[in-house]
Design an enzyme around this catalytic site. Structure first.
Site, PDB file in Angstrom:
ATOM      1  N   GLY A 146       0.712  -0.783   0.035  1.00  0.00           N
ATOM      2  CA  GLY A 146       0.253   0.083  -0.210  1.00  0.00           C
ATOM      3  C   GLY A 146       0.917   1.167   0.340  1.00  0.00           C
ATOM      4  O   GLY A 146       0.085   2.483   0.702  1.00  0.00           O
ATOM      5  N   HIS A 161       1.048   1.408 -13.593  1.00  0.00           N
ATOM      6  CA  HIS A 161       2.364  -0.146 -14.027  1.00  0.00           C
ATOM      7  C   HIS A 161       3.805  -0.031 -13.430  1.00  0.00           C
ATOM      8  O   HIS A 161       3.899   1.310 -14.103  1.00  0.00           O
ATOM      9  CB  HIS A 161       1.409  -0.114 -14.966  1.00  0.00           C
ATOM     10  CG  HIS A 161       2.544  -1.720 -15.760  1.00  0.00           C
ATOM     11  ND1 HIS A 161       2.129  -2.671 -14.882  1.00  0.00           N
ATOM     12  CD2 HIS A 161       3.637  -1.818 -16.224  1.00  0.00           C
ATOM     13  CE1 HIS A 161       2.905  -3.600 -15.886  1.00  0.00           C
ATOM     14  NE2 HIS A 161       3.837  -2.999 -16.303  1.00  0.00           N
TER      15      HIS A 161
HETATM   16  C1  GAR Z   1       3.836  -1.747  -7.331  1.00  0.00           C
HETATM   17  O1  GAR Z   1       4.974  -0.826  -7.882  1.00  0.00           O
HETATM   18  C2  GAR Z   1       2.298  -1.090  -8.095  1.00  0.00           C
HETATM   19  O2  GAR Z   1       2.967  -0.711  -9.195  1.00  0.00           O
HETATM   20  C3  GAR Z   1       2.616  -2.998  -8.652  1.00  0.00           C
HETATM   21  O3  GAR Z   1       2.518  -3.174  -7.645  1.00  0.00           O
HETATM   22  C4  GAR Z   1       3.462  -2.799  -6.592  1.00  0.00           C
HETATM   23  C5  GAR Z   1       2.543  -2.524  -5.027  1.00  0.00           C
HETATM   24  O4  GAR Z   1       3.133  -1.642  -4.437  1.00  0.00           O
HETATM   25  N1  GAR Z   1       1.372  -2.800  -9.335  1.00  0.00           N
HETATM   26  C6  GAR Z   1       1.497  -3.732 -10.407  1.00  0.00           C
HETATM   27  O5  GAR Z   1       2.099  -4.436 -10.499  1.00  0.00           O
HETATM   28  C7  GAR Z   1       0.140  -3.820 -10.765  1.00  0.00           C
HETATM   29  N2  GAR Z   1       0.047  -4.267 -12.330  1.00  0.00           N
HETATM   30  P1  GAR Z   1       2.550  -0.668  -3.294  1.00  0.00           P
HETATM   31  O6  GAR Z   1       1.307  -1.906  -2.834  1.00  0.00           O
HETATM   32  O7  GAR Z   1       3.463  -0.602  -2.744  1.00  0.00           O
HETATM   33  O8  GAR Z   1       1.902   0.643  -3.863  1.00  0.00           O
END
Ligand code: GAR
Length: 208
Positions: free
Chosen positions: A12, A110
């Site tokens: 998150g 992304h």
């Molecule tokens: C982030 O890097 C986001 O861009 C990626 O996962 C991570 C989540 O981090 N999302 C994807 O790969 C979706 N296709 P977070 O939970 O700390 O925001």
């Protein structure tokens, strides 16, 4: 004021960037009203709670089919009266019903420069691993609308980030988050809420 609902699955940090931006007055024209997690263990839920924000769980693992999961998620979004849905580290692919119900009102972040390193199987650290294996010297992040093609919707904002010699997927992920994701996601949300994005033929134009 538009109602923003944020969908999460993990740490998150992007949700945190949105909450911080809202607190700093950077998000104009909208307010985050609810967080929905596909994972009951997500630390993102703790972040929402600490911020005094309502949250709920639609546990992907509790449903046998993607269709049943979608129905429950759709119900949750409708009961929140969501105007904008933000996928902030949301690790499930949305079904057609939700995408059509919220056409050009779902935004995803992304962790690469689309159309590179995106689509099915490219999520989280896998993206950064693929970037390092390919040897590209520049990567970054993209905020885009969600359509039926995974990572194929109209691009709103992108920011490039350098790949360093000796990077691991983890060091690269953190740099991409710090230098790109945490900046362009709140910015894109604000632009949307201010009515400054128009979409035509899968192209997003920013009227700033
Ligand atoms: C982030 O890097 C986001 O861009 C990626 O996962 C991570 C989540 O981090 N999302 C994807 O790969 C979706 N296709 P977070 O939970 O700390 O925001």
């Amino acid at each position: 004021m538009l109602n923003i609902v944020v969908l999460v699955s993990g740490a998150g940090t992007n949700l945190q960037a949105l909450l911080d931006a809202e607190e700093a007055g950077i998000i104009r024209g909208g307010r985050i009203i609810h967080v929905i997690s596909s994972n009951p263990e997500a630390y993102a839920l703790e972040r929402a709670n600490r911020h005094g924000l309502c949250s709920s769980v639609v546990n992907r693992k509790a449903f046998l089919t993607a269709d049943e999961f979608d129905s429950e998620l759709l119900k949750a979004l409708e009961s929140c009266e969501a105007d904008l849905v933000v996928l902030a580290g949301f690790m499930c692919i949305l079904g057609e019903r939700i995408i059509q119900r919220y056409a050009n009102r779902i935004i995803n972040v992304h962790p690469s420069l689309i159309p590179a390193f995106c689509g099915k199987g490219f999520y989280g650290l896998h993206v950064h691993q693929a970037v390092l294996s390919y040897g590209v010297k520049l990567t970054g992040a993209t905020v885009h609308f969600v359509n039926e093609i995974p990572d194929g919707g109209a691009i709103i904002l992108q920011k490039a980030v350098e790949v360093y010699k000796g990077d691991t997927p983890e060091t690269l992920q953190l740099r991409v988050m710090r230098q790109a994701e945490w900046k362009i996601l709140p910015r894109a949300v604000s632009l949307f809420c201010e009515g400054k994005i128009t979409v035509k033929d899968n192209l997003a134009v920013i009227n700033d």
